[in-house]
Design a protein around this motif. Structure first.
Motif, PDB file in Angstrom:
ATOM      1  N   GLU A   2       0.842  -1.193   0.000  1.00 41.21           N
ATOM      2  CA  GLU A   2       0.000   0.000   0.000  1.00 41.21           C
ATOM      3  C   GLU A   2       0.879   1.246   0.000  1.00 41.21           C
ATOM      4  O   GLU A   2       1.823   1.359   0.779  1.00 41.21           O
ATOM      5  CB  GLU A   2      -0.921   0.002   1.216  1.00 41.21           C
ATOM      6  CG  GLU A   2      -1.885   1.177   1.213  1.00 41.21           C
ATOM      7  CD  GLU A   2      -2.903   1.107   2.329  1.00 41.21           C
ATOM      8  OE1 GLU A   2      -3.638   2.099   2.510  1.00 41.21           O
ATOM      9  OE2 GLU A   2      -2.960   0.068   3.016  1.00 41.21           O
ATOM     10  N   GLU A  11       0.211   7.649   2.566  1.00 42.96           N
ATOM     11  CA  GLU A  11      -0.479   8.899   2.290  1.00 42.96           C
ATOM     12  C   GLU A  11       0.483   9.983   1.805  1.00 42.96           C
ATOM     13  O   GLU A  11       0.173  10.736   0.872  1.00 42.96           O
ATOM     14  CB  GLU A  11      -1.205   9.373   3.550  1.00 42.96           C
ATOM     15  CG  GLU A  11      -1.973  10.679   3.388  1.00 42.96           C
ATOM     16  CD  GLU A  11      -3.133  10.573   2.411  1.00 42.96           C
ATOM     17  OE1 GLU A  11      -3.453  11.581   1.751  1.00 42.96           O
ATOM     18  OE2 GLU A  11      -3.707   9.474   2.287  1.00 42.96           O
ATOM     19  N   ASN A  59      -7.217  13.828  -2.860  1.00 43.44           N
ATOM     20  CA  ASN A  59      -8.195  12.772  -2.565  1.00 43.44           C
ATOM     21  C   ASN A  59      -8.650  12.023  -3.812  1.00 43.44           C
ATOM     22  O   ASN A  59      -9.597  11.245  -3.770  1.00 43.44           O
ATOM     23  CB  ASN A  59      -9.398  13.338  -1.812  1.00 43.44           C
ATOM     24  CG  ASN A  59     -10.147  14.406  -2.605  1.00 43.44           C
ATOM     25  OD1 ASN A  59      -9.661  14.899  -3.633  1.00 43.44           O
ATOM     26  ND2 ASN A  59     -11.326  14.766  -2.125  1.00 43.44           N
ATOM     27  N   PHE A  68      -5.168   7.087  -5.527  1.00 43.50           N
ATOM     28  CA  PHE A  68      -5.512   5.869  -4.783  1.00 43.50           C
ATOM     29  C   PHE A  68      -4.394   4.833  -4.916  1.00 43.50           C
ATOM     30  O   PHE A  68      -3.615   4.851  -5.877  1.00 43.50           O
ATOM     31  CB  PHE A  68      -6.831   5.286  -5.289  1.00 43.50           C
ATOM     32  CG  PHE A  68      -7.974   6.244  -5.138  1.00 43.50           C
ATOM     33  CD1 PHE A  68      -8.680   6.324  -3.952  1.00 43.50           C
ATOM     34  CD2 PHE A  68      -8.324   7.089  -6.188  1.00 43.50           C
ATOM     35  CE1 PHE A  68      -9.721   7.232  -3.803  1.00 43.50           C
ATOM     36  CE2 PHE A  68      -9.366   7.997  -6.049  1.00 43.50           C
ATOM     37  CZ  PHE A  68     -10.060   8.076  -4.853  1.00 43.50           C
ATOM     38  N   GLN A  73     -11.226   3.116  -0.013  1.00 46.08           N
ATOM     39  CA  GLN A  73     -10.379   4.310  -0.113  1.00 46.08           C
ATOM     40  C   GLN A  73     -11.145   5.520  -0.642  1.00 46.08           C
ATOM     41  O   GLN A  73     -10.637   6.645  -0.598  1.00 46.08           O
ATOM     42  CB  GLN A  73      -9.190   4.043  -1.030  1.00 46.08           C
ATOM     43  CG  GLN A  73      -8.180   3.053  -0.486  1.00 46.08           C
ATOM     44  CD  GLN A  73      -7.005   2.887  -1.437  1.00 46.08           C
ATOM     45  OE1 GLN A  73      -6.521   3.853  -2.037  1.00 46.08           O
ATOM     46  NE2 GLN A  73      -6.536   1.666  -1.591  1.00 46.08           N
TER      47      GLN A  73
END
Length: 541
Positions: A220, A223, A238, A241, A259
């Protein structure tokens, strides 16, 4: 038409091929379907072949067959399984199709003596075909995957066509989603975003600014790395992903929805926020992660070094496993090695034997030996297409007393051609699209295993084959004990019914079909023959 003007989502890929654009496209379609929208998906393949029908499985993977008989890219199968819809010929668009159509129009004089060019004639043809599919299938949202990698020469006309869509349809009705690789370097324990920056820069160089970026990586993507990508690619933070490796494909819609991908698409396209119903995907993943039982199935095939050659088959087994709340493990068995190999050793640790489709003589005697082993040892057997033909050949030789029985595909001079070309195939010229293809009806004999599995007396299944069970031998095979449990209702202009399925009495499970039921299997609607086969294998303990 729908609640909104028709919406178009275009999925592109960067850095390297085989990132999983097809799975991303399918997962996005599933997320939108879970919100109640009518969704269709289109795969653009930049190769010059008209379709995938003449490609080698080792090069391209399986050829997926649609209901209307199109031989398409395997991603069309992913779309059908995730969206739970039937797709058609127009859902797979190739360079070959586009140029062939434009050249034919030019020859007919439809361009009124114009100089025919890539822009506007080729790009208009691409756009017209996308819109035609959307109209015919009454889709509210069309998800279009552009095959290949941004920067490929062959993809440029398609990228130009989807660029023009924003001018034609408006910003509020078009969305560009870019899937790109973020390598993880274990030596320095860091994610490298430079390839993604270059990939988006290349895409912007042809006039397309992505609205959403999805990052493929082993792990993953944190952020802070996603924020960096957003900054350097001019995408909202935002709207970036992470798509890490997962154990099961059916986790991906849940992962991306978690997500916020669905909400991002709603925002970008001006859709009303809807809470999606993804309960089926949650239940399926729960079974895949924590099955109650495990069963091992041998696939005796000739393309075992390329599992994608049997992609729909593997997915159908997985669907049957979910229905039986079990994990299906596959043991690959090379059919060529079975010709002189130890069958007890090959099948020692399996509870079922599956013989799939294929073409050519290589490995045929090994497949015939596998069918005999399953018949004589009481091992559950499922034959698909060629798997039916080898089962019939084996039965004819060793039960019906037809020594040297064979298919004329493998031995044109066999004294007993129990499998043969039908008369209409003798006149066929060329290879592409000339087999018995697409959905064909099958009439099921009451009281048979096949009838118990389907619970109906007539069904539609998909086909892709040229040879059939020879009607001249059906009576002698039936007298010897072979049960013909499915036939065609009768082909147009001909009286005889072709064999669609055979089975054996007094056997735990021995069923073979001329069709490819795996093509219609879905996670939420698994194929009945596969469900029954896996259940029978589980009962073997």
């Amino acid at each position: 038409m729908g609640r909104y003007p028709r919406k178009y989502v275009f999925v592109t890929g960067g850095v390297v091929s085989s990132l999983g654009k097809g799975i991303l496209t399918s997962s996005l379609g599933a997320i939108l379907r879970a919100r109640g929208y009518r969704v269709t998906a289109i795969k653009i393949d930049p190769y010059v072949n008209v379709d995938a029908g003449t490609m080698r499985p080792y090069e391209h993977g399986e050829v997926f067959v649609t209901a209307d008989g199109a031989e398409t890219d395997l991603d069309i199968g992913h779309y059908e399984r995730f969206l739970d819809v039937d797709l058609f010929r127009g859902n797979n668009l190739t360079t070959g199709q586009v140029y062939l159509s434009v050249i034919q129009k030019e020859r007919r004089g439809e361009y009124l003596s114009q100089t025919v060019q890539v822009i506007p004639h080729i790009t208009d043809e691409i756009k017209d075909r996308i819109r035609q599919v959307a109209k015919e299938q009454e889709a509210e949202i069309v998800v279009v995957e552009v095959g290949g990698t941004v920067g490929d020469i062959e993809s440029l006309p398609f990228l130009e066509a989807i660029r023009q869509f924003r001018f034609d349809e408006g910003e509020e009705n078009t969305l560009y989603l870019h899937l790109t690789l973020v390598p993880y370097l274990s030596t320095s324990e860091e994610f490298k975003t430079k390839p993604t920056q270059h990939s988006v820069a290349t895409l912007r160089g042809v006039g397309i600014q992505p609205d959403i970026v999805v990052l493929r990586s082993e792990k993953e993507v944190p952020e802070e790395v996603r924020r960096k990508v957003a900054l350097f690619t001019n995408v909202r933070p935002n709207h970036v992903f992470s798509s890490p490796n997962v154990e099961h494909l059916y986790e991906i819609p849940l992962l991306l929805e978690g997500q916020g991908l669905g909400k991002a698409v709603e925002r970008a396209l001006g859709l009303e926020p809807v809470f999606p119903n993804l309960s089926f995907w949650q239940d399926a993943v729960a079974v895949l992660r924590n099955p109650e039982r495990t069963v091992r199935i041998a696939i005796a095939g000739k393309y075992v070094r390329m599992p994608d050659a049997y992609l729909s088959l593997l997915e159908a087994l997985k669907h049957a496993g979910i229905r039986n709340r079990a994990r299906v493990e596959v043991k690959w068995v090379d059919a060529e090695a079975l010709e002189n190999g130890d069958l007890d050793e090959a099948f020692r640790d399996v509870q079922g034997i599956l013989v799939p489709g294929g073409f050519g003589v290589r490995g045929i005697e090994g497949k015939i030996r596998a069918a005999r082993y399953a018949r004589e040892r009481g091992v559950p057997y499922l034959g698909i297409c060629l798997g039916l033909q080898v089962a019939v050949i084996e039965f004819a030789r060793h039960v019906a007393g037809l020594e040297k029985a064979n298919s004329t595909e493998f031995d044109p001079y066999t004294p007993h051609p129990v499998i043969d070309l039908m008369p209409e195939q003798l006149e066929v010229e060329g290879l592409g699209g000339t087999m018995r293809l697409g959905d064909w009806p099958m009439r099921i004999r009451p009281g048979t295993l096949l009838h118990r599995l389907y619970g109906r007396e007539e069904v539609m299944e998909r086909h892709r084959h040229r040879y059939e069970v020879n009607p001249a031998y059906v009576e002698v095979l039936e007298r010897a004990g072979l049960v013909v449990s499915g036939v065609t209702p009768g082909m147009k202009g001909r009286g005889e019914r072709l064999v669609e399925a055979v089975e054996l009495r007094d056997h735990p499970f021995f069923l073979a079909l001329q069709s490819h039921p795996e093509f219609k299997s879905r996670p939420m609607r698994p194929s009945p023959p596969f469900v029954g086969f896996v259940a029978a294998a589980l009962s073997q303990g």
